[in-house]
Design a protein around this motif. Structure first.
Motif, PDB file in Angstrom:
ATOM      1  N   GLY A  16       0.801  -1.213   0.000  1.00  0.00           N
ATOM      2  CA  GLY A  16       0.000   0.000   0.000  1.00  0.00           C
ATOM      3  C   GLY A  16       0.832   1.260   0.000  1.00  0.00           C
ATOM      4  O   GLY A  16       2.059   1.220  -0.070  1.00  0.00           O
ATOM      5  N   SER A  17       0.142   2.399   0.102  1.00  0.00           N
ATOM      6  CA  SER A  17       0.802   3.703   0.038  1.00  0.00           C
ATOM      7  C   SER A  17       0.323   4.625   1.144  1.00  0.00           C
ATOM      8  O   SER A  17      -0.808   4.509   1.632  1.00  0.00           O
ATOM      9  CB  SER A  17       0.525   4.377  -1.308  1.00  0.00           C
ATOM     10  OG  SER A  17       1.019   3.615  -2.394  1.00  0.00           O
ATOM     11  N   LEU A  18       1.193   5.539   1.527  1.00  0.00           N
ATOM     12  CA  LEU A  18       0.875   6.599   2.472  1.00  0.00           C
ATOM     13  C   LEU A  18       1.630   7.849   2.051  1.00  0.00           C
ATOM     14  O   LEU A  18       2.696   7.759   1.437  1.00  0.00           O
ATOM     15  CB  LEU A  18       1.287   6.237   3.900  1.00  0.00           C
ATOM     16  CG  LEU A  18       0.432   5.253   4.696  1.00  0.00           C
ATOM     17  CD1 LEU A  18       1.123   4.946   6.020  1.00  0.00           C
ATOM     18  CD2 LEU A  18      -0.956   5.815   4.943  1.00  0.00           C
ATOM     19  N   ARG A  19       1.086   8.998   2.397  1.00  0.00           N
ATOM     20  CA  ARG A  19       1.787  10.253   2.177  1.00  0.00           C
ATOM     21  C   ARG A  19       1.901  11.000   3.488  1.00  0.00           C
ATOM     22  O   ARG A  19       0.895  11.336   4.116  1.00  0.00           O
ATOM     23  CB  ARG A  19       1.082  11.142   1.146  1.00  0.00           C
ATOM     24  CG  ARG A  19       1.920  12.369   0.770  1.00  0.00           C
ATOM     25  CD  ARG A  19       1.249  13.282  -0.231  1.00  0.00           C
ATOM     26  NE  ARG A  19       0.168  14.045   0.355  1.00  0.00           N
ATOM     27  CZ  ARG A  19      -0.362  15.146  -0.185  1.00  0.00           C
ATOM     28  NH1 ARG A  19       0.102  15.597  -1.350  1.00  0.00           N
ATOM     29  NH2 ARG A  19      -1.359  15.774   0.405  1.00  0.00           N
ATOM     30  N   LEU A  20       3.131  11.256   3.897  1.00  0.00           N
ATOM     31  CA  LEU A  20       3.393  12.008   5.106  1.00  0.00           C
ATOM     32  C   LEU A  20       3.584  13.479   4.775  1.00  0.00           C
ATOM     33  O   LEU A  20       4.136  13.819   3.731  1.00  0.00           O
ATOM     34  CB  LEU A  20       4.642  11.487   5.813  1.00  0.00           C
ATOM     35  CG  LEU A  20       4.689   9.989   6.148  1.00  0.00           C
ATOM     36  CD1 LEU A  20       5.966   9.675   6.918  1.00  0.00           C
ATOM     37  CD2 LEU A  20       3.458   9.579   6.941  1.00  0.00           C
ATOM     38  N   SER A  21       3.135  14.328   5.674  1.00  0.00           N
ATOM     39  CA  SER A  21       3.311  15.763   5.514  1.00  0.00           C
ATOM     40  C   SER A  21       3.970  16.333   6.756  1.00  0.00           C
ATOM     41  O   SER A  21       3.758  15.843   7.865  1.00  0.00           O
ATOM     42  CB  SER A  21       1.964  16.458   5.291  1.00  0.00           C
ATOM     43  OG  SER A  21       1.337  16.015   4.117  1.00  0.00           O
ATOM     44  N   CYS A  22       4.763  17.364   6.557  1.00  0.00           N
ATOM     45  CA  CYS A  22       5.410  18.062   7.663  1.00  0.00           C
ATOM     46  C   CYS A  22       5.252  19.550   7.431  1.00  0.00           C
ATOM     47  O   CYS A  22       5.776  20.085   6.447  1.00  0.00           O
ATOM     48  CB  CYS A  22       6.889  17.688   7.746  1.00  0.00           C
ATOM     49  SG  CYS A  22       7.846  18.669   8.935  1.00  0.00           S
ATOM     50  N   TYR A  79       6.874  16.821   2.015  1.00  0.00           N
ATOM     51  CA  TYR A  79       6.085  15.611   1.869  1.00  0.00           C
ATOM     52  C   TYR A  79       6.982  14.394   1.670  1.00  0.00           C
ATOM     53  O   TYR A  79       8.101  14.492   1.165  1.00  0.00           O
ATOM     54  CB  TYR A  79       5.148  15.707   0.665  1.00  0.00           C
ATOM     55  CG  TYR A  79       4.253  16.924   0.668  1.00  0.00           C
ATOM     56  CD1 TYR A  79       3.033  16.908   1.331  1.00  0.00           C
ATOM     57  CD2 TYR A  79       4.630  18.089  -0.005  1.00  0.00           C
ATOM     58  CE1 TYR A  79       2.210  18.022   1.334  1.00  0.00           C
ATOM     59  CE2 TYR A  79       3.811  19.203  -0.009  1.00  0.00           C
ATOM     60  CZ  TYR A  79       2.602  19.167   0.659  1.00  0.00           C
ATOM     61  OH  TYR A  79       1.783  20.268   0.660  1.00  0.00           O
ATOM     62  N   LEU A  80       6.454  13.243   2.048  1.00  0.00           N
ATOM     63  CA  LEU A  80       7.102  11.980   1.760  1.00  0.00           C
ATOM     64  C   LEU A  80       6.039  11.020   1.242  1.00  0.00           C
ATOM     65  O   LEU A  80       5.201  10.544   2.012  1.00  0.00           O
ATOM     66  CB  LEU A  80       7.786  11.387   2.992  1.00  0.00           C
ATOM     67  CG  LEU A  80       8.573  10.098   2.739  1.00  0.00           C
ATOM     68  CD1 LEU A  80       9.789  10.385   1.847  1.00  0.00           C
ATOM     69  CD2 LEU A  80       9.023   9.460   4.049  1.00  0.00           C
ATOM     70  N   GLN A  81       6.057  10.776  -0.057  1.00  0.00           N
ATOM     71  CA  GLN A  81       5.145   9.816  -0.671  1.00  0.00           C
ATOM     72  C   GLN A  81       5.775   8.443  -0.580  1.00  0.00           C
ATOM     73  O   GLN A  81       6.878   8.221  -1.085  1.00  0.00           O
ATOM     74  CB  GLN A  81       4.885  10.184  -2.134  1.00  0.00           C
ATOM     75  CG  GLN A  81       3.968   9.217  -2.869  1.00  0.00           C
ATOM     76  CD  GLN A  81       2.554   9.232  -2.335  1.00  0.00           C
ATOM     77  OE1 GLN A  81       1.979  10.289  -2.130  1.00  0.00           O
ATOM     78  NE2 GLN A  81       1.997   8.053  -2.093  1.00  0.00           N
ATOM     79  N   MET A  82       5.082   7.509   0.057  1.00  0.00           N
ATOM     80  CA  MET A  82       5.601   6.169   0.276  1.00  0.00           C
ATOM     81  C   MET A  82       4.727   5.163  -0.463  1.00  0.00           C
ATOM     82  O   MET A  82       3.546   5.016  -0.156  1.00  0.00           O
ATOM     83  CB  MET A  82       5.642   5.842   1.767  1.00  0.00           C
ATOM     84  CG  MET A  82       6.438   6.850   2.597  1.00  0.00           C
ATOM     85  SD  MET A  82       6.594   6.357   4.336  1.00  0.00           S
ATOM     86  CE  MET A  82       4.883   6.479   4.852  1.00  0.00           C
ATOM     87  N   ASN A  83       5.317   4.484  -1.427  1.00  0.00           N
ATOM     88  CA  ASN A  83       4.618   3.474  -2.214  1.00  0.00           C
ATOM     89  C   ASN A  83       5.257   2.109  -2.003  1.00  0.00           C
ATOM     90  O   ASN A  83       6.385   2.002  -1.533  1.00  0.00           O
ATOM     91  CB  ASN A  83       4.651   3.834  -3.702  1.00  0.00           C
ATOM     92  CG  ASN A  83       3.961   5.132  -4.020  1.00  0.00           C
ATOM     93  OD1 ASN A  83       2.965   5.492  -3.403  1.00  0.00           O
ATOM     94  ND2 ASN A  83       4.499   5.853  -5.010  1.00  0.00           N
TER      95      ASN A  83
END
Length: 118
Positions: A16-22, A79-83
């Motif tokens: 799956g995927s998640l997007r982290l924001s700071c 941002y960190l887009q994690m796939n």
């Protein structure tokens, strides 16, 4: 005062995927190198990705090709887009900021939990 606030963590299945924001406040984004670190139980904190003031990214070998770091200086956000997430990506993820000009100062967010599990 400087404050870095992470969001976007949570529970996701493998693949799956998640997007982290700071969101950063109290810093000058245009002169700050931004990064994402993570720390898993029993392990040292490690650099996941960083991005220069001009937008050039760098990645740890373990996430190369799967994660993407980006920044929007106008919004003071990184941002960190994690796939293609794997179980070994499970960790607390921390946002980091380092001034590139003197006085060089380093700041950290409080972290956001990412859990990859079926």
């Amino acid at each position: 005062q400087v404050q870095l606030v992470e969001s976007g963590g949570g529970l996701v299945q493998p693949g799956g995927s998640l997007r982290l924001s700071c969101v950063a406040s109290g810093i000058i984004s245009s002169i700050s190198v931004m990064g994402w670190y993570r720390q898993a139980p029993g392990k040292q904190r490690e650099l996941v990705a960083s991005i220069t003031t001009s937008g050039s990214p760098n990645y740890a070998e373990s996430v190369q090709g799967r994660f993407t770091i980006s920044r929007d200086n106008a919004k003071n956000t990184v941002y960190l887009q994690m796939n293609s997430l794997k179980a070994e990506d499970t960790a607390v993820y921390y946002c980091n900021s380092v001034r590139s000009l003197w006085p060089k100062r380093e700041y950290w967010g409080q972290g956001t939990q990412v859990t990859v599990s079926s």
